[in-house]
Enzyme design. Structure first.
Site, PDB file in Angstrom:
ATOM      1  N   GLU A 197      -5.755   3.881   6.099  1.00 55.16           N
ATOM      2  CA  GLU A 197      -5.352   3.772   4.696  1.00 55.16           C
ATOM      3  C   GLU A 197      -5.937   4.922   3.887  1.00 55.16           C
ATOM      4  OE1 GLU A 197      -6.038   0.611   1.023  1.00 55.16           O
ATOM      5  OE2 GLU A 197      -5.937  -0.124   3.072  1.00 55.16           O
ATOM      6  N   ARG A 249       0.837  -1.209   0.000  1.00 53.04           N
ATOM      7  CA  ARG A 249       0.000   0.000   0.000  1.00 53.04           C
ATOM      8  C   ARG A 249       0.875   1.263   0.000  1.00 53.04           C
ATOM      9  NH1 ARG A 249      -2.385  -3.691  -0.936  1.00 53.04           N
ATOM     10  NH2 ARG A 249      -4.375  -4.478  -0.145  1.00 53.04           N
ATOM     11  N   SER A 278     -12.057   0.008   2.501  1.00 49.84           N
ATOM     12  CA  SER A 278     -11.235  -0.404   3.647  1.00 49.84           C
ATOM     13  C   SER A 278     -10.571   0.824   4.259  1.00 49.84           C
ATOM     14  CB  SER A 278     -10.181  -1.419   3.198  1.00 49.84           C
ATOM     15  OG  SER A 278     -10.800  -2.568   2.657  1.00 49.84           O
TER      16      SER A 278
END
Length: 337
Positions: free
Chosen positions: A319, A153, A223
């Site tokens: 995130e 990520r 998410s």
């Protein structure tokens, strides 16, 4: 001032000073980047927690070009193309390989920033280059996969090139020797000899739709937290305390934990703060029930981080990109090392 509520999928009430829609890369040469600015695709991984006093630059570049060699397909996609629709378009043409990344919301241009990944596959595997506009030199620049410095990520676009580079298109190389990636739990049930990429794609879509709410129906940003990465030693100790904790191999030094599992085990599934709630079907997702405020969201993030730390001594990082008054902000609830 320009309203931003409809431009990000979490749909918090917010405004910006100026809004510019870029449909050709040369428009970027006309923008004053010395003042606060924010790049925006479809707003599926960005939440405005304050009114933004600068320019929001909405990337709307379009176009897909496909070439091939004997062994691979070469796909060039403009940054404003919808990522999921690109996958479906390629599958219709018999180009398979990206199906595990289906239904990830957002644009092609946003995909390398996060190095999006799902169900055992990461975008970095397919990137041949990323092309963009260098704000400092006012020139177009092409970066190789290695120069993108992809990680979990993560990428150079979150670090050295953050605030200095606007992605305009992405070049993908997809091998013609298709092999399904079925290592992720629910996909293991698909193992049979005549499996097609379309079947894998549909399975991924079904799994995601069973867990994740449609942002058109219930505002969310997918998410919300990263799956934390810990050492093998730390993972082993957690296994001794919590026998059923899911862990995933990352490399010889690290393992990945499931953030959603940690949040659920901390007793937070369905937890609500004002108009913000932990989604009742998937604890990794936060939802805006229509009347949520930025204060509610910040309070919720900190509370989740604190509860997970208290139970597991594991730090959770969001995130989703959070935009404050004039720049990105990072929230970390109080933890004790």
């Amino acid at each position: 001032m320009h309203a931003l509520q409809s431009l990000h999928t979490f749909a918090l009430p917010s405004q910006c000073l100026q809004l510019v829609t870029v449909s050709h890369w040369q428009q970027l040469t006309e923008i004053d980047f010395s003042k606060p600015f924010c790049l925006l695709g479809e707003g599926s991984n960005t939440v405005f927690v304050e009114d933004f006093v600068g320019t929001v630059i909405k990337i709307a570049l379009k176009g897909v070009v496909i070439k091939e060699s004997d062994t691979a397909w070469f796909v060039t996609a403009a940054a404003g193309e919808n990522w999921h629709q690109l996958i479906l378009q390629l599958l219709e043409k018999g180009i398979a390989g990206l199906e595990n990344l289906a239904l990830i919301p957002g644009t092609v241009g946003a995909a390398p920033v996060q190095n999006i990944g799902a169900y055992g596959v990461e975008l970095a595997k397919f990137v041949e280059y990323v092309e963009g506009f260098d704000i400092n030199t006012q020139q177009r620049v092409k970066l190789t996969r290695e120069q993108c410095e992809f990680g979990y990520r993560d990428s150079i676009f979150k670090h050295a090139l953050k605030g200095g580079f606007v992605i305009t298109q992405v070049g993908l190389k997809i091998t013609k020797q298709w092999q399904p990636e079925l290592s992720y739990g629910p996909l293991q049930n698909l193992k049979h000899t005549n499996l097609t990429a379309q079947q894998v794609c549909q399975a991924v879509i079904d799994i995601r739709q069973s867990k994740l709410p449609d942002p058109c129906v219930l505002a969310n940003a997918g998410s919300f937290f990263k799956n934390p990465v810990v050492s093998h030693e730390r993972a082993s100790k957690l296994k001794q305390q919590f026998a059923d904790i899911p862990t995933y191999y990352v490399n010889d030094a690290e393992q990945k934990l499931a953030a959603g599992w940690l949040i659920e085990q901390a007793g937070l599934k369905g937890h609500q703060t004002g108009g913000i709630a932990v989604y009742h079907k998937q604890a990794l997702v936060l939802v805006n029930q229509g009347n949520g405020s930025a204060d509610d969201l910040v309070t919720m993030i900190k509370y989740i981080q604190q509860r997970v730390w208290q139970k597991f001594a594991v730090k959770l990082e969001h995130e989703v990109r959070l935009l404050g008054h004039d720049s990105e902000v990072h929230i970390q609830g109080a933890v004790c090392e």
